[in-house]
Motif scaffolding. Structure first.
Motif, short mmCIF file in Angstrom:
data_model
loop_
_atom_site.label_atom_id
_atom_site.label_comp_id
_atom_site.label_asym_id
_atom_site.label_seq_id
_atom_site.Cartn_x
_atom_site.Cartn_y
_atom_site.Cartn_z
N CYS A 73 0.75 -1.20 -0.09
CA CYS A 73 0.06 -0.14 -0.05
C CYS A 73 0.67 1.45 -0.03
CB CYS A 73 -0.82 -0.05 1.20
SG CYS A 73 -2.18 -1.29 1.21
N ARG A 74 0.14 2.36 -0.50
CA ARG A 74 0.84 3.76 -0.33
C ARG A 74 0.58 4.31 0.88
NH1 ARG A 74 -0.26 8.08 -4.36
NH2 ARG A 74 1.98 8.83 -3.96
N ILE A 91 6.07 2.91 -0.36
CA ILE A 91 5.14 1.97 -0.61
C ILE A 91 5.62 0.71 0.60
CG2 ILE A 91 4.94 -0.12 -2.23
CD1 ILE A 91 4.05 2.39 -2.96
N LYS A 92 4.69 0.54 1.35
CA LYS A 92 4.82 -0.39 2.66
C LYS A 92 4.40 -1.86 2.32
CE LYS A 92 5.89 1.30 5.94
NZ LYS A 92 7.27 1.34 6.83
N HIS A 132 -8.85 3.73 -2.18
CA HIS A 132 -7.88 2.54 -1.51
C HIS A 132 -6.55 2.93 -1.73
CE1 HIS A 132 -6.97 -1.51 -0.44
NE2 HIS A 132 -8.21 -1.85 0.00
N SER A 133 -5.73 2.47 -0.74
CA SER A 133 -4.24 2.72 -1.06
C SER A 133 -3.31 1.43 -1.56
CB SER A 133 -3.58 3.09 0.68
OG SER A 133 -3.88 1.89 1.57
N ALA A 134 -4.14 0.38 -1.81
CA ALA A 134 -3.67 -0.56 -2.63
C ALA A 134 -2.81 -0.12 -3.73
CB ALA A 134 -4.27 -1.70 -2.86
N VAL A 135 -1.45 -0.69 -3.94
CA VAL A 135 -0.69 0.07 -5.24
C VAL A 135 -1.30 -0.40 -6.57
CG1 VAL A 135 1.46 -0.14 -4.03
CG2 VAL A 135 0.44 -2.12 -5.09
N GLU A 136 -2.08 -1.48 -6.52
CA GLU A 136 -2.93 -1.74 -7.87
C GLU A 136 -4.13 -0.70 -8.08
OE1 GLU A 136 -1.24 -5.54 -5.98
OE2 GLU A 136 -2.68 -3.88 -5.30
N THR A 137 -4.79 -0.34 -7.06
CA THR A 137 -5.90 0.39 -6.99
C THR A 137 -5.20 1.99 -7.65
OG1 THR A 137 -7.07 -0.58 -5.37
CG2 THR A 137 -7.68 1.70 -5.64
N GLU A 147 -11.34 7.44 6.75
CA GLU A 147 -10.38 6.64 6.33
C GLU A 147 -9.18 7.09 6.23
OE1 GLU A 147 -10.98 3.49 5.39
OE2 GLU A 147 -13.27 3.36 5.39
N PRO A 148 -8.28 7.03 7.40
CA PRO A 148 -7.51 7.69 7.47
C PRO A 148 -6.12 7.12 6.47
CG PRO A 148 -7.63 6.60 9.43
CD PRO A 148 -8.91 6.49 8.62
N TYR A 149 -6.24 6.03 6.05
CA TYR A 149 -5.21 5.33 5.29
C TYR A 149 -5.56 5.44 3.69
CZ TYR A 149 -3.14 3.32 9.30
OH TYR A 149 -2.48 3.00 10.49
N ASP A 150 -6.75 6.08 3.43
CA ASP A 150 -6.80 6.45 1.87
C ASP A 150 -6.08 7.34 1.48
OD1 ASP A 150 -9.07 4.45 2.05
OD2 ASP A 150 -10.52 5.81 1.35
#
Length: 266
Positions: free
Chosen positions: A119-120, A129-130, A228-233, A256-259
């Motif tokens: 995720c970013r 990227i984590k 969404h923070s996923a790298v694919e998204t 959504e603090p991680y968005d």
């Protein structure tokens, strides 16, 4: 199916089978403009792909000096065992949804499941990227909440569009009606999802394009996306022209603090 699949197909019966081509709009990669079908009369005709493709293109675009090349059809070529008067039902169809048809049953064939590995994240003012492996899926309560939210979007003047494959919902997008963000003139793209079994076929791109066109017609300057923070998204949104939002929506950040807060100019 692609052109390479044709050599395995054998005509059957007096009239053989049919090769059906759908011309696809270059802007969206998925909206159909014209359908042309020709029968395969000879046993070895499936080896003559270039001539077949050229013949169909000439029939589909008789007045065009420069018809599309055959490779343009790599996303939309069908093999029909016999002519099907309801063939359009086997293709992807896009249409705006009304509040009355949005219910839990609409999502019976929809699979949200997403396997996330990276995720970013924003750390000390920098995007990194984590590793963050998890499976994102919806519970029954999530589906019920989604139905309620989409119904509210429609009833308040917003936009909900669905992508249907063989009559089953396989993707959807929603945009809220209210402008915000001052001179940015944001409209909130509140959701966009494609079923797990239909990803990679252009549905997301088509739905996003439909959302942009609706928002632009409503006078918006940009779409706002709490994504969404996923790298694919994130790769998808980048391909759609999205960048980091100039003005963050406080409600989205709190919920959504991680968005990743993004915008897309229209």
């Amino acid at each position: 199916l692609t052109l390479m699949d044709l050599h395995r197909h054998r005509p059957q019966g007096r009239h053989g089978s049919h090769i059906s081509f759908f011309h696809v709009c270059q802007r969206t990669d998925c909206f159909f403009i014209r359908h042309v079908s020709i029968p395969l009369f000879f046993p070895k005709v499936y080896y003559r792909i270039p001539k077949i493709a050229s013949h169909i293109l000439r029939r589909a675009f008789p007045f065009s000096r420069k018809p599309p090349v055959a490779k343009f059809f790599r996303y939309a070529i069908l093999i029909d065992e016999r002519p099907n008067p309801e063939g359009d039902k086997t293709m992807i169809q896009y249409r705006r949804l009304e509040a009355g048809e949005i219910d839990r049953a609409l999502f019976n064939d929809f699979r949200r499941r997403q396997c996330v590995t990276k995720c970013r994240r924003r750390e000390q003012g920098q995007w990194v990227i984590k590793d963050a492996p998890f499976i994102d899926d919806w519970s029954e309560e999530d589906y019920q909440a989604l139905v309620s939210c989409l119904q509210n979007t429609v009833s308040t003047g917003g936009f909900v569009c669905g992508a249907f494959y063989d009559g089953r919902l396989k993707g959807f997008v929603s945009v809220e009606a209210g402008l915000f963000g001052g001179e940015n003139r944001y409209l909130d793209l509140s959701s966009i999802h494609v079923s797990e079994d239909m990803r990679g076929h252009g549905l997301g791109r088509a739905l996003f394009t439909a959302a942009k066109e609706w928002a632009a017609a409503r006078g918006a300057g940009k779409l706002y996306i709490s994504s969404h923070s996923a790298v694919e998204t994130q790769a998808f949104y980048k391909a759609m022209g999205c960048v980091e939002a100039q003005l963050y929506h406080a409600g989205h950040v709190e919920a959504e603090p991680y968005d990743c807060q993004l915008e897309c100019p229209l």
